[in-house]
Write a protein that holds these residues in place. Structure first.
Motif, PDB file in Angstrom:
ATOM      1  N   ARG A  37       0.833  -1.212   0.000  1.00  0.00           N
ATOM      2  CA  ARG A  37       0.000   0.000   0.000  1.00  0.00           C
ATOM      3  C   ARG A  37       0.863   1.255   0.000  1.00  0.00           C
ATOM      4  NH1 ARG A  37      -5.048   0.219  -1.305  1.00  0.00           N
ATOM      5  NH2 ARG A  37      -5.707  -1.313   0.265  1.00  0.00           N
ATOM      6  N   THR A  44       1.938   6.385  -7.147  1.00  0.00           N
ATOM      7  CA  THR A  44       0.854   7.267  -7.590  1.00  0.00           C
ATOM      8  C   THR A  44       1.348   8.710  -7.660  1.00  0.00           C
ATOM      9  OG1 THR A  44      -0.867   5.821  -6.693  1.00  0.00           O
ATOM     10  CG2 THR A  44      -1.448   8.134  -7.034  1.00  0.00           C
ATOM     11  N   GLU A  48       1.470  10.763 -11.168  1.00  0.00           N
ATOM     12  CA  GLU A  48       0.700  11.994 -11.321  1.00  0.00           C
ATOM     13  C   GLU A  48       1.615  13.165 -11.654  1.00  0.00           C
ATOM     14  OE1 GLU A  48      -1.595  12.200  -7.716  1.00  0.00           O
ATOM     15  OE2 GLU A  48      -3.205  10.959  -8.548  1.00  0.00           O
ATOM     16  N   ALA A  53      -2.900   9.579 -15.680  1.00  0.00           N
ATOM     17  CA  ALA A  53      -4.123   9.275 -14.936  1.00  0.00           C
ATOM     18  C   ALA A  53      -3.938   7.912 -14.294  1.00  0.00           C
ATOM     19  CB  ALA A  53      -5.323   9.270 -15.875  1.00  0.00           C
ATOM     20  N   VAL A  54      -4.175   7.809 -12.990  1.00  0.00           N
ATOM     21  CA  VAL A  54      -3.793   6.628 -12.221  1.00  0.00           C
ATOM     22  C   VAL A  54      -5.016   5.915 -11.670  1.00  0.00           C
ATOM     23  CG1 VAL A  54      -2.356   5.780 -10.321  1.00  0.00           C
ATOM     24  CG2 VAL A  54      -1.667   7.835 -11.582  1.00  0.00           C
ATOM     25  N   HIS A  55      -5.019   4.585 -11.785  1.00  0.00           N
ATOM     26  CA  HIS A  55      -6.038   3.794 -11.107  1.00  0.00           C
ATOM     27  C   HIS A  55      -5.481   2.421 -10.759  1.00  0.00           C
ATOM     28  CE1 HIS A  55      -6.605   1.999 -15.133  1.00  0.00           C
ATOM     29  NE2 HIS A  55      -7.188   0.991 -14.512  1.00  0.00           N
ATOM     30  N   LEU A  56      -6.153   1.750  -9.833  1.00  0.00           N
ATOM     31  CA  LEU A  56      -5.784   0.410  -9.388  1.00  0.00           C
ATOM     32  C   LEU A  56      -6.805  -0.574  -9.917  1.00  0.00           C
ATOM     33  CD1 LEU A  56      -3.638  -0.944  -7.434  1.00  0.00           C
ATOM     34  CD2 LEU A  56      -5.435  -0.898  -5.703  1.00  0.00           C
ATOM     35  N   ASP A  57      -6.354  -1.609 -10.627  1.00  0.00           N
ATOM     36  CA  ASP A  57      -7.322  -2.556 -11.180  1.00  0.00           C
ATOM     37  C   ASP A  57      -7.615  -3.679 -10.188  1.00  0.00           C
ATOM     38  OD1 ASP A  57      -5.437  -4.622 -11.430  1.00  0.00           O
ATOM     39  OD2 ASP A  57      -5.293  -4.494 -13.609  1.00  0.00           O
ATOM     40  N   LEU A  62      -1.293  -1.259 -10.322  1.00  0.00           N
ATOM     41  CA  LEU A  62      -1.412   0.188 -10.428  1.00  0.00           C
ATOM     42  C   LEU A  62      -1.088   0.587 -11.864  1.00  0.00           C
ATOM     43  CD1 LEU A  62      -1.941   2.685  -8.545  1.00  0.00           C
ATOM     44  CD2 LEU A  62       0.539   3.053  -8.652  1.00  0.00           C
ATOM     45  N   GLY A  64      -0.776   3.737 -14.638  1.00  0.00           N
ATOM     46  CA  GLY A  64      -0.709   5.148 -14.992  1.00  0.00           C
ATOM     47  C   GLY A  64      -0.852   5.270 -16.498  1.00  0.00           C
ATOM     48  N   ARG A  65      -1.828   6.024 -16.955  1.00  0.00           N
ATOM     49  CA  ARG A  65      -2.154   6.082 -18.389  1.00  0.00           C
ATOM     50  C   ARG A  65      -1.981   7.489 -18.939  1.00  0.00           C
ATOM     51  NH1 ARG A  65      -5.179   3.384 -22.488  1.00  0.00           N
ATOM     52  NH2 ARG A  65      -6.203   4.848 -23.897  1.00  0.00           N
ATOM     53  N   GLU A 118       0.521   3.068 -21.248  1.00  0.00           N
ATOM     54  CA  GLU A 118       0.189   2.722 -19.872  1.00  0.00           C
ATOM     55  C   GLU A 118       1.421   2.128 -19.207  1.00  0.00           C
ATOM     56  OE1 GLU A 118      -3.250   0.245 -19.522  1.00  0.00           O
ATOM     57  OE2 GLU A 118      -4.491   1.532 -20.804  1.00  0.00           O
TER      58      GLU A 118
END
Length: 408
Positions: A37, A44, A48, A53-57, A62, A64-65, A118
């Motif tokens: 974590r 992140t 950024e 653009a960041v998200h966790l699937d 993690l 970053g796109r 990505e």
């Protein structure tokens, strides 16, 4: 304006990430833990800062796109965030940091790419906490076995429960499968974990393939006897047979370019100083960049084991317990990476097979793949002394940047 030292900047972020570790020597960061974590928080922040653009699937990857033109496919890059116990600060995680910095540099230079990119930080490549690995890339490729969710760590916690406690939904894993048309390819940069590049005084190497692996469990059984009363010519010494087989494996590998053969574990019974060994259980692992080479070696060493057992009067039990095919890298990506590395060097880069498995091997189930290696000091990896020179990381960032500029 001060010119950015990109390798030093990579080291800064890797130092911060190395602090995301269990107490003790080196780096210990297992998947779906507080340390994981914490690493996600640092990554992140980095992503950024690079404008991603960041998200966790659902697999804990993690992402970053950086978007491209509407409907454009994506080039995927990255590696894994986890470590072995008391490992190093570069294995895996460097392969997340360097691509982000390459994108940051392109953004600073005002370069707009005609495709999306990505950068992925997979949760678990090492397979240290759970007896499975490569969940993130396998989910993207649609090859993850959902039965693995029932596997447990040494504390009895299942993979499913660990993911749920981490805030993930394991039942959503099948929906992560990417369509091939959405993906241009995959590129991973990783420290070599060996001494070849350093010995050649090169910062960067091009990976041509990831070796296939097969493993055999072998038991040789003779007769235990008193070491002081059993004449040499009447002995049925299982350890002597195992030693002969070990040397046969070494000889074959030394004489066959690209082949690796290792007897890594021996159990000797009765295992006392004054007894002829009556039984030896051993492991034989064979790696090769070509499956036909590996299978020929497996057949030759199986026959050698039978010949040794027959000649020495030993009983032989041999079983192939594991087989993983080799992963060839895309010829087109190899060419692009080679041109990218050559652009910053006076000599052609080293081309080499990877003896270790990487996330790339699972991503090959989705799309064309390629890999870069960076030099590492003394070839050390999976150890607190693991170290990648700043200059090698700078070279890696330049190579990734140049590859992104020419990738269409």
């Amino acid at each position: 304006m001060t010119k950015t030292n990109w390798g030093a900047l990579a080291q800064h972020w890797l130092d911060r990430l190395a602090a995301c570790s269990e107490p003790g020597p080196g780096v210990t960061r297992l998947p779906f833990t507080p340390e994981h974590r914490a690493a996600l928080g640092v990554l992140t922040e980095l992503m950024e800062q690079a404008g991603l653009a960041v998200h966790l699937d659902a697999a804990g990857t993690l992402i970053g796109r950086q978007d491209g033109p509407e409907g454009a496919p994506a080039l995927l890059m990255g590696s894994h965030q986890d470590s072995v116990r008391e490992g190093g600060a570069y294995d895996g995680i460097m392969g997340v940091v360097l691509p982000v910095l390459a994108l940051m540099k392109l953004r600073q230079d005002g370069v707009a790419l005609p495709f999306a990119v990505e950068v992925l930080a997979f949760a678990d490549e090492e397979g240290v906490r759970f007896p499975t690995a490569l969940m993130g890339p396998r989910a993207l490729a649609g090859t993850f076995d959902m039965a693995a969710l029932d596997l447990r760590d040494r504390d009895g916690i299942s993979l499913r429960r660990a993911m749920e406690d981490f805030g993930l939904n394991p039942d959503a894993l099948p929906a992560l499968k990417r369509r091939r048309a959405q993906v241009l390819g995959w590129i991973e940069i990783h420290l070599e974990q060996g001494p070849v590049l350093e010995a050649a005084a090169q910062d960067i190497g091009i990976v041509t393939s990831i070796c296939g692996i097969e493993r055999h469990m072998i038991t040789l059984t003779g007769t235990a006897a008193h070491a002081g009363t059993m004449p040499m010519h009447l002995r049925r010494d299982a350890l002597a047979g195992a030693a002969e087989l070990t040397l046969a494996a070494e000889t074959l590998a030394r004489e066959t370019g690209g082949l690796l053969a290792t007897v890594g574990a021996l159990q000797v019974r009765p295992g006392v100083v004054n007894a002829v060994p009556g039984e030896v259980a051993l492991t034989l692992e064979i790696r090769a960049p070509d499956d036909a080479m590996r299978e020929r070696a497996g057949g030759a060493l199986t026959q050698a084991a039978h010949d040794i057992a027959n000649r020495r009067g030993l009983r032989l039990d041999i079983t192939r317990t594991y087989a993983q095919p080799a992963t060839p890298c895309s010829a087109q990506i190899i060419e692009r990476l080679s041109k990218s590395v050559e652009a910053g060097n006076r000599e052609a880069p080293q081309h080499m097979a990877s003896g270790a498995t990487h996330d790339t091997s699972a991503m090959a189930g989705l799309c064309p793949v390629g890999m870069l290696f960076t030099a590492c000091r003394d070839g050390i990896s999976h150890h607190p002394d693991e170290d990648v020179p700043v200059a090698a990381m700078s070279s890696g960032i330049r190579a990734l940047e140049a590859c992104l500029r020419q990738f269409q």
